[in-house]
Write an enzyme that holds these catalytic residues in place. Structure first.
Site, PDB file in Angstrom:
ATOM      1  N   PHE A   1       0.853  -1.186   0.000  1.00  0.00           N
ATOM      2  CA  PHE A   1       0.000   0.000   0.000  1.00  0.00           C
ATOM      3  C   PHE A   1       0.887   1.234   0.000  1.00  0.00           C
ATOM      4  CE2 PHE A   1      -2.359   3.515   1.865  1.00  0.00           C
ATOM      5  CZ  PHE A   1      -3.483   3.515   1.046  1.00  0.00           C
TER       6      PHE A   1
ATOM      7  N   ASP B   1       9.336   3.023   1.509  1.00  0.00           N
ATOM      8  CA  ASP B   1       8.114   3.647   2.015  1.00  0.00           C
ATOM      9  C   ASP B   1       8.054   3.372   3.520  1.00  0.00           C
ATOM     10  OD1 ASP B   1       5.597   4.343   2.869  1.00  0.00           O
ATOM     11  OD2 ASP B   1       4.539   3.481   1.153  1.00  0.00           O
TER      12      ASP B   1
ATOM     13  N   LYS C   1       2.486   9.983   8.317  1.00  0.00           N
ATOM     14  CA  LYS C   1       1.843   9.443   9.519  1.00  0.00           C
ATOM     15  C   LYS C   1       2.471   9.948  10.830  1.00  0.00           C
ATOM     16  CE  LYS C   1      -0.857   5.716   7.704  1.00  0.00           C
ATOM     17  NZ  LYS C   1      -0.551   5.114   6.416  1.00  0.00           N
TER      18      LYS C   1
HETATM   19  C1  LIG Z   1      -0.812   5.383   5.001  1.00  0.00           C
HETATM   20  C2  LIG Z   1       0.218   4.964   4.042  1.00  0.00           C
HETATM   21  C3  LIG Z   1       0.402   5.637   2.824  1.00  0.00           C
HETATM   22  C4  LIG Z   1      -0.488   6.783   2.369  1.00  0.00           C
HETATM   23  O1  LIG Z   1      -0.467   7.842   3.263  1.00  0.00           O
HETATM   24  P1  LIG Z   1      -1.639   8.953   3.201  1.00  0.00           P
HETATM   25  O2  LIG Z   1      -1.212   9.990   4.192  1.00  0.00           O
HETATM   26  O3  LIG Z   1      -2.906   8.252   3.567  1.00  0.00           O
HETATM   27  O4  LIG Z   1      -1.676   9.474   1.820  1.00  0.00           O
HETATM   28  C5  LIG Z   1       1.420   5.211   1.990  1.00  0.00           C
HETATM   29  N1  LIG Z   1       2.220   4.191   2.331  1.00  0.00           N
HETATM   30  C6  LIG Z   1       2.078   3.525   3.497  1.00  0.00           C
HETATM   31  C7  LIG Z   1       3.019   2.428   3.839  1.00  0.00           C
HETATM   32  C8  LIG Z   1       1.067   3.878   4.378  1.00  0.00           C
HETATM   33  O5  LIG Z   1       0.894   3.184   5.512  1.00  0.00           O
END
Ligand SMILES: *Cc1c(COP(=O)(O)O)cnc(C)c1O
Length: 375
Positions: free
Chosen positions: A114, A198, A227
């Site tokens: 994701f 990421d 986050k």
């Molecule tokens: C939450 C998340 C995203 C996206 O972040 P948003 O602030 O919702 O756009 C991308 N990569 C990972 C691993 C995430 O947990």
């Protein structure tokens, strides 16, 4: 919900909940931490937003603090995780463009990954439920997470970058298998592609290291944070090596709100508290306790849970396929416990890094009770 304090929340009926999800791993200091609140109050009174036409001290201090903490050289700021991923993808493309290698435009990413919901990040996301109806997306090639041979097979001269989560978060809290990240580092070096990490969910101490890649001694070429970075204020960041900094010259990428002094002050407060309260080490230590408590539950409730997995304070109980996960979430909420589902089958625990141990114990006793009730 109307109010939060530490790791407690209250709804409009006055019911109290123990928060074990922290707004999806965002509110890493809990709610209303005095240092964070003071920083946001003071900065909003002093200077909230200006745009990137001018430098501001909080933003420069944040860039310096992040680079100092991680060993990266440059920072770009935006407002969310998905924007940080877009920045990584654009950096990779433009890096090869500026080297005259514009045929390197593909990204290798992983099944169940994701990375966010804007078109580029969505293209890299490896879950049909998020992608359905938005195609065509790409070019991104998805391979099974953990499968180095599959990555080697797809790492052609058209590949600009491999994009990886050190622990797949939304994909079900799956830590990278041993040797996987180091293998990706070696393979991308050998083939001339970039390694992009990421760390939006795993970064800022969540897994018991400031960046989860540190557990594997792996240094990516660039990393995405969001986050937990803002502790509840929307902010994202891309950090990269000096060698890549020239790939996005002034004007080639940007953001009106990105790097605003208010968000920067919030993130600086997070870094300050993480440092002062030793929250990275705490995530490792308390995460270990959480993991062992969850694996006891696997033994105690074998008809409901199959296994436990995770890293630091990002943990999950993997539910048996026949268990109704959404129903379980509701039962837990009624018992005053807030958690989330990841990947459909993983009951995810991502509490604030400073959750008091006694409160975590109280919450886990209730989780145990609810599991007993349905088992
Ligand atoms: C939450 C998340 C995203 C996206 O972040 P948003 O602030 O919702 O756009 C991308 N990569 C990972 C691993 C995430 O947990």
């Amino acid at each position: 919900m109307v109010r939060g304090e530490g790791s407690l929340l209250w709804d409009s009926q006055g019911k109290r909940y123990i928060d074990l999800f922290a707004g999806i791993a965002v509110s890493c200091l809990g709610y209303g931490h005095p240092t964070w609140v003071r920083a946001v109050q003071q900065q909003s009174a002093q200077l909230a937003h200006l745009s990137n036409y001018y430098f501001t001290e909080p933003n420069i201090r944040l860039a310096a603090a992040l680079c100092h903490r991680t060993g990266f050289d440059r920072a770009f700021f935006c407002n969310s995780g998905t924007e940080a991923i877009e920045a990584l993808l654009k950096l990779a493309r433009r890096h090869f463009f500026s080297k005259g290698e514009d045929s390197r435009h593909t990204v290798v990413a992983f099944e169940r990954a994701f990375h966010g919901r804007t078109m580029g990040a969505l293209a890299a996301t490896g879950q049909g439920a998020y992608r359905a109806g938005f195609g065509p997306l790409g070019p991104v090639v998805h391979v099974p997470y953990g499968d180095l041979a599959a990555v080697a097979d797809k790492l052609t001269p058209e590949v600009a970058a491999v994009l990886v989560e050190p622990v797949q978060g939304e994909g079900g809290v799956r830590p990278a298998p041993p040797g996987f990240l180091a293998g990706l580092r070696a393979l991308t070096r050998e083939r001339g592609a970039l390694l992009l990490a990421d760390e939006i969910q795993t970064g800022v101490g969540r897994t018991g290291a400031f960046l989860a890649c540190e557990h594997s001694n792996v240094e990516a070429d660039a990393v995405a944070l969001a986050k937990g970075l803002g502790g509840g204020f929307p902010i994202g960041a891309m950090l990269c090596r000096e060698a890549l900094a020239g790939a996005l010259p002034p004007g080639s990428h940007g953001s009106t709100y990105g790097g605003n002094p208010l968000g920067s002050a919030a993130a600086l407060a997070v870094l300050e508290v993480v440092e002062q309260e030793g929250l990275v080490a705490r995530a490792a230590q308390l995460g270990g306790k959480l993991a062992s408590r969850l694996s006891e539950m696997v033994k105690e409730h074998p008809r409901v849970v199959e296994s436990q997995r995770g890293l630091g304070l990002l943990q999950a109980l993997v539910l048996r396929p026949e268990v109704d996960g959404r129903g379980l979430l509701v039962a837990l909420r009624e018992a005053g416990i807030l958690v989330t589902l990841a990947g459909g089958e993983a009951l995810r625990f991502s509490p604030a890094l400073n959750i008091p141990e006694a409160l975590l114990d109280e919450a886990l006793a209730k989780v145990d009770q609810v599991l007993r009730g349905i088992g």
